[in-house]
Scaffold this active site. Structure first.
Site: not given
Length: 236
Positions: A107, A211, A213
């Protein structure tokens, strides 16, 4: 030996804390690496000490990057920046890039890599790009898939996901405008927002606008990105 991965941090709203979301840390652990949080560095001479400790760097998400860094004044939609964090991360990126350390940008980190290599951003895609789809939903869980992206078949990203289309989450109002030097685009959204970039040479440098993660626990394919990063760090 497990590779050591440096993770950039930021100063929280509660001043005095250098912090980072645990999703990043857990994803590095789950992919087989050892995460180390790197605090905000004020002395440029100290960058090398941290880089000597790590085998790769993860540049995390967060605040907008000041448009002054790509020679523009801010639109009124840009209202959450930190010159201190910008200086710290740009300095760390340049040093890591010069060393050809494996780099993963997520990001903000994806945008930072692009700017550091001479690119620029759309400061607010809703204002500057006509007919865009949703990219910054409110009230949706971070591990929820939100829109599709199309991956170029000749990209490193394709070799990781092994498909030309995936669904991702989304939490951004800015996006890459001018592409930085020695970078190629590896994924777009349907409305042609750049969703992933990578180095044009052999080094591991991948940036993603979404994202992974936050998705890796629920959707195992996203952990593959971190595993590829860890593998590159292991073999550097």
């Amino acid at each position: 030996m497990k590779p050591i991965i440096g993770i950039t941090t930021f100063e929280s709203e509660q001043k005095g804390f250098h912090t980072v979301n645990s999703y990043y840390i857990n994803s590095i652990f789950d992919a087989g690496g050892i995460p180390i949080n790197i605090p905000i560095i004020y002395d440029e001479e100290d960058y090398d000490y941290y880089l000597n400790l790590v085998d790769g760097i993860l540049f995390t998400g967060g605040l907008d990057i000041s448009p002054l860094s790509y020679d523009e004044n801010p639109l009124r939609e840009v209202n959450d920046i930190s010159a201190i964090r910008d200086k710290y991360e740009f300095g760390l990126f340049v040093k890591a890039y010069e060393r050809k350390l494996p780099i993963l940008g997520i990001c903000r980190g994806h945008q930072l890599a692009n700017i550091a290599l001479g690119g620029s951003l759309y400061q607010d895609i809703g204002v500057q790009i006509p007919n865009t789809l949703g990219h910054s939903p409110i009230g949706i869980s971070k591990d929820e898939l939100y829109h599709s992206i199309d991956i170029k078949k000749d990209s490193k990203l394709y070799s990781i996901f092994e498909t030309e289309r995936i669904f991702v989450n989304s939490n951004h109002h800015q996006a890459i405008k001018k592409l930085g030097n020695n970078l190629s685009i590896s994924a777009f959204s349907e409305d042609k927002i750049i969703e992933a970039i990578e180095a044009t040479d052999e080094r591991f440098l991948i940036g993603v606008q979404f994202h992974p993660e936050c998705l890796a626990k629920r959707y195992s394919q996203f952990l593959n990105l971190f595993k590829a990063f860890i593998l590159a760090a292991k073999s550097k």
